[in-house]
Design a protein around this motif. Structure first.
Motif, PDB file in Angstrom:
ATOM      1  N   LEU A   1      37.028  29.918  47.077  1.00  0.00           N
ATOM      2  CA  LEU A   1      36.283  29.973  46.892  1.00  0.00           C
ATOM      3  C   LEU A   1      37.123  31.852  47.320  1.00  0.00           C
ATOM      4  O   LEU A   1      37.802  32.101  47.993  1.00  0.00           O
ATOM      5  N   PHE A   2      36.466  32.647  46.486  1.00  0.00           N
ATOM      6  CA  PHE A   2      36.699  33.377  47.176  1.00  0.00           C
ATOM      7  C   PHE A   2      34.878  34.776  47.078  1.00  0.00           C
ATOM      8  O   PHE A   2      34.978  34.802  46.769  1.00  0.00           O
ATOM      9  N   ILE A   3      34.971  34.828  48.460  1.00  0.00           N
ATOM     10  CA  ILE A   3      33.832  35.923  48.906  1.00  0.00           C
ATOM     11  C   ILE A   3      34.232  36.861  49.143  1.00  0.00           C
ATOM     12  O   ILE A   3      34.918  37.114  49.782  1.00  0.00           O
TER      13      ILE A   3
ATOM     14  N   ILE B   1      46.570  37.935  45.265  1.00  0.00           N
ATOM     15  CA  ILE B   1      46.296  36.444  45.159  1.00  0.00           C
ATOM     16  C   ILE B   1      47.143  35.386  44.678  1.00  0.00           C
ATOM     17  O   ILE B   1      46.925  34.109  44.566  1.00  0.00           O
ATOM     18  N   GLU B   2      46.975  36.216  43.235  1.00  0.00           N
ATOM     19  CA  GLU B   2      47.058  35.456  42.025  1.00  0.00           C
ATOM     20  C   GLU B   2      48.435  35.489  42.078  1.00  0.00           C
ATOM     21  O   GLU B   2      48.893  34.658  41.114  1.00  0.00           O
ATOM     22  N   LYS B   3      48.858  36.851  42.442  1.00  0.00           N
ATOM     23  CA  LYS B   3      50.902  36.234  42.819  1.00  0.00           C
ATOM     24  C   LYS B   3      50.877  35.489  43.517  1.00  0.00           C
ATOM     25  O   LYS B   3      51.621  34.814  43.878  1.00  0.00           O
TER      26      LYS B   3
ATOM     27  N   THR C   1      44.732  29.400  43.382  1.00  0.00           N
ATOM     28  CA  THR C   1      44.747  29.556  42.401  1.00  0.00           C
ATOM     29  C   THR C   1      42.627  29.646  42.885  1.00  0.00           C
ATOM     30  O   THR C   1      42.506  28.365  43.870  1.00  0.00           O
ATOM     31  N   VAL C   2      42.340  30.805  42.398  1.00  0.00           N
ATOM     32  CA  VAL C   2      40.535  30.970  43.085  1.00  0.00           C
ATOM     33  C   VAL C   2      39.241  30.322  41.693  1.00  0.00           C
ATOM     34  O   VAL C   2      40.450  30.881  40.453  1.00  0.00           O
ATOM     35  N   THR C   3      39.474  29.199  42.477  1.00  0.00           N
ATOM     36  CA  THR C   3      38.184  28.275  41.152  1.00  0.00           C
ATOM     37  C   THR C   3      36.333  28.715  40.928  1.00  0.00           C
ATOM     38  O   THR C   3      36.497  28.785  40.706  1.00  0.00           O
TER      39      THR C   3
END
Length: 143
Positions: free
Chosen positions: A55-57, A83-85, A89-91
């Protein structure tokens, strides 16, 4: 944390909690009156199976400093690209403005939304006998 002078993203070592539950994140966010980015591996059970979700909050309280609110909302996409680099993987991305939005129930509803039941409408049957006619076969006479 974002340093407002240098606009650098800093790791807040005072707030790092391993194996944190949503209640722990809620307590930390309640204690702080400033926006936060939280990257949380959420371990939970769904339909009898143990699952993990990343989770990205983005937490931004209503009573935060307006300058901080603007800076955090502007930098959110940059933080997500970093974060992607890092090949994380943020769901699910989640935004909250009050600490009451940071509960297990709310997160589970976001991860697994309930499907609405389709309600079908049955067309009422015609009372007329036979097929429906658009044009009457009766001839009208001119008076």
């Amino acid at each position: 944390l974002l340093n407002s002078k240098t606009q650098e993203l800093l790791h807040d070592s005072k707030v790092t909690v391993k194996n944190a539950a949503m209640e722990d994140i809620q307590k930390v966010c309640m204690a702080q009156k400033e926006p936060r980015y939280v990257l949380h591996r959420y371990s939970h059970k769904f339909e009898g199976k143990t699952k993990d979700a990343m989770l990205f909050i983005y937490y931004c309280p209503d009573d935060a400093n307006p300058r901080q609110k603007m800076m955090y909302s502007t930098c959110k996409s940059m933080v997500l690209s970093v974060i992607e680099k890092l090949e994380i993987t943020v769901t699910n991305k989640y935004e909250a403005s009050t600490s009451q939005e940071l509960t297990d129930r709310v997160v589970m509803d976001e991860l697994y939304p309930k499907k609405a039941e389709k309600v079908s409408f049955a067309k009422p049957k015609s009372k007329a006998k036979g097929k429906r006619r658009l044009i009457s076969k009766k001839k009208f006479s001119a008076v």
